[in-house]
Design a protein around this motif. Structure first.
Motif, PDB file in Angstrom:
ATOM      1  N   UNK A  96       0.824  -1.192   0.000  1.00  0.00           N
ATOM      2  CA  UNK A  96       0.000   0.000   0.000  1.00  0.00           C
ATOM      3  C   UNK A  96       0.863   1.250   0.000  1.00  0.00           C
ATOM      4  N   UNK A  97       0.234   2.394   0.295  1.00  0.00           N
ATOM      5  CA  UNK A  97      -1.187   2.588   0.550  1.00  0.00           C
ATOM      6  C   UNK A  97      -2.019   2.447  -0.725  1.00  0.00           C
ATOM      7  N   UNK A  98      -3.333   2.318  -0.509  1.00  0.00           N
ATOM      8  CA  UNK A  98      -4.249   2.206  -1.635  1.00  0.00           C
ATOM      9  C   UNK A  98      -5.557   2.883  -1.263  1.00  0.00           C
ATOM     10  N   UNK A  99      -6.530   2.775  -2.148  1.00  0.00           N
ATOM     11  CA  UNK A  99      -7.842   3.351  -1.867  1.00  0.00           C
ATOM     12  C   UNK A  99      -8.545   2.665  -0.701  1.00  0.00           C
ATOM     13  N   UNK A 100      -8.058   1.494  -0.290  1.00  0.00           N
ATOM     14  CA  UNK A 100      -8.661   0.768   0.832  1.00  0.00           C
ATOM     15  C   UNK A 100      -8.026   1.111   2.174  1.00  0.00           C
ATOM     16  N   UNK A 101      -6.909   1.823   2.161  1.00  0.00           N
ATOM     17  CA  UNK A 101      -6.123   1.999   3.382  1.00  0.00           C
ATOM     18  C   UNK A 101      -6.793   2.897   4.411  1.00  0.00           C
ATOM     19  N   UNK A 102      -7.544   3.905   3.972  1.00  0.00           N
ATOM     20  CA  UNK A 102      -8.206   4.784   4.933  1.00  0.00           C
ATOM     21  C   UNK A 102      -9.202   3.995   5.789  1.00  0.00           C
ATOM     22  N   UNK A 148       0.166   7.902   4.359  1.00  0.00           N
ATOM     23  CA  UNK A 148       1.462   7.558   4.977  1.00  0.00           C
ATOM     24  C   UNK A 148       1.631   8.361   6.262  1.00  0.00           C
ATOM     25  N   UNK A 149       1.337   9.653   6.203  1.00  0.00           N
ATOM     26  CA  UNK A 149       1.421  10.494   7.400  1.00  0.00           C
ATOM     27  C   UNK A 149       0.490   9.986   8.483  1.00  0.00           C
ATOM     28  N   UNK A 150      -0.721   9.617   8.075  1.00  0.00           N
ATOM     29  CA  UNK A 150      -1.697   9.140   9.055  1.00  0.00           C
ATOM     30  C   UNK A 150      -1.227   7.850   9.723  1.00  0.00           C
ATOM     31  N   UNK A 151      -0.661   6.936   8.951  1.00  0.00           N
ATOM     32  CA  UNK A 151      -0.144   5.692   9.527  1.00  0.00           C
ATOM     33  C   UNK A 151       0.846   5.984  10.650  1.00  0.00           C
ATOM     34  N   UNK A 206       1.407   3.454  13.983  1.00  0.00           N
ATOM     35  CA  UNK A 206       1.799   2.264  13.243  1.00  0.00           C
ATOM     36  C   UNK A 206       3.261   2.373  12.806  1.00  0.00           C
ATOM     37  N   UNK A 207       3.871   1.232  12.568  1.00  0.00           N
ATOM     38  CA  UNK A 207       5.243   1.206  12.063  1.00  0.00           C
ATOM     39  C   UNK A 207       5.198   1.306  10.541  1.00  0.00           C
ATOM     40  N   UNK A 263       7.874  12.364   4.569  1.00  0.00           N
ATOM     41  CA  UNK A 263       6.479  12.481   4.987  1.00  0.00           C
ATOM     42  C   UNK A 263       6.285  12.312   6.487  1.00  0.00           C
ATOM     43  N   UNK A 264       7.091  11.473   7.108  1.00  0.00           N
ATOM     44  CA  UNK A 264       6.866  11.118   8.515  1.00  0.00           C
ATOM     45  C   UNK A 264       7.918  11.667   9.465  1.00  0.00           C
ATOM     46  N   UNK A 265       9.071  12.067   8.929  1.00  0.00           N
ATOM     47  CA  UNK A 265      10.176  12.489   9.790  1.00  0.00           C
ATOM     48  C   UNK A 265      10.909  11.329  10.428  1.00  0.00           C
ATOM     49  N   UNK A 266      10.620  10.122   9.946  1.00  0.00           N
ATOM     50  CA  UNK A 266      11.265   8.930  10.498  1.00  0.00           C
ATOM     51  C   UNK A 266      11.737   8.048   9.353  1.00  0.00           C
ATOM     52  N   UNK A 267      13.024   7.750   9.341  1.00  0.00           N
ATOM     53  CA  UNK A 267      13.574   6.901   8.282  1.00  0.00           C
ATOM     54  C   UNK A 267      13.327   5.436   8.629  1.00  0.00           C
TER      55      UNK A 267
END
Length: 263
Positions: free
Chosen positions: A76-82, A112-115, A120-121, A154-158
């Protein structure tokens, strides 16, 4: 960590031949099988190491005592991820997402940001799902680097974890992963959700294979998968399982770059 690494044989190391008429999306998820020997490290062995504190947004879980299992999603992400994220939030379940770059991270940056924001990892499944054992070292680096850069931005985390496409890996992939600070994570449970859109069948397959320290492989790109997730979570909780991310599954130990992890 050679002392923690065991050699595990999995039957049938040769992968199924995928005919050109099959969808490229289906090819994303061919199962790890084979008669080759892949050195792997079990989560229980890692937990013998002192390291990470196991903290997560959903609380601290000591998998040395709890009956832990990790829910992971590829490609993912995909249209199903939300919708999936809504379910995980409602159920208070953390997951590990191995994301693709091209057509996925690039298309759904807000997911991705929301995850990451929801605890989530977020990890790598490469940029374009190239089979790493078939390409040159510089191409392997590029597949991993581009994905890591995009997630970091996007997340600030590598990312520190990656899952090789189709589970195919070798010494070259291990070496490059080590250089890039990445550990490889395989799986012990697969619903083969790339072959069915039936949520009941996906649910049944996951429950049949699940055991303590298991790593469940699902894909939030297929229409039958996300509808199966609430029932999977409820059924496994009833069996006494506690859901954790892959790093939490290893805690208080920590994943080592270049090492392959599988229950």
């Amino acid at each position: 960590m050679p002392s923690l690494t065991t050699k595990t044989k999995r039957p049938g190391a040769r992968f199924r031949t995928v005919t050109p008429v099959l969808s490229a999306v289906v090819a994303l998820a061919l199962p790890l099988t084979g008669c080759t020997t892949v050195p792997t490290t079990a989560p229980s062995a890692v937990r013998a190491q002192p390291a990470a504190d196991g903290q997560g947004r959903f609380g601290t879980v000591d998998c040395r005592k709890a009956k832990c299992i990790a829910l992971t999603f590829d490609a993912g992400p995909s249209e199903h991820s939300a919708r999936l994220l809504d379910i995980l939030k409602e159920k208070q379940v953390p997951a590990t997402f191995f994301l693709l770059g091209k057509r996925h991270i690039a298309k759904y940056p807000e997911l991705v940001k929301r995850m990451a924001d929801e605890g989530h990892e977020v990890a790598s499944h490469t940029w374009d799902h190239k089979i790493l054992t078939r390409i040159k070292p510089e191409q392997i680096r590029e597949e991993l680097r581009k994905t890591n850069d995009a997630i970091d931005k996007l997340t600030g985390h590598r990312p520190t974890l990656m899952r090789p496409p189709q589970g195919r890996t070798n010494d070259t992939v291990h070496r490059i992963s080590r250089e890039m600070g990445l550990s490889e994570v395989l799986w012990s449970v697969t619903a083969k959700d790339y072959r069915t859109s039936d949520p009941k069948l996906i649910h049944k397959r996951v429950l049949q294979q699940s055991s303590r320290d298991g790593i469940i492989l699902l894909h939030d790109i297929y229409p039958g998968t996300v509808p199966a997730v609430p029932g999977i979570i409820d059924a496994l909780k009833e069996r006494g399982y506690v859901f954790v991310t892959v790093p939490q599954l290893l805690a208080p130990g920590k994943a080592e770059p270049g090492t392959v992890y599988r229950p």
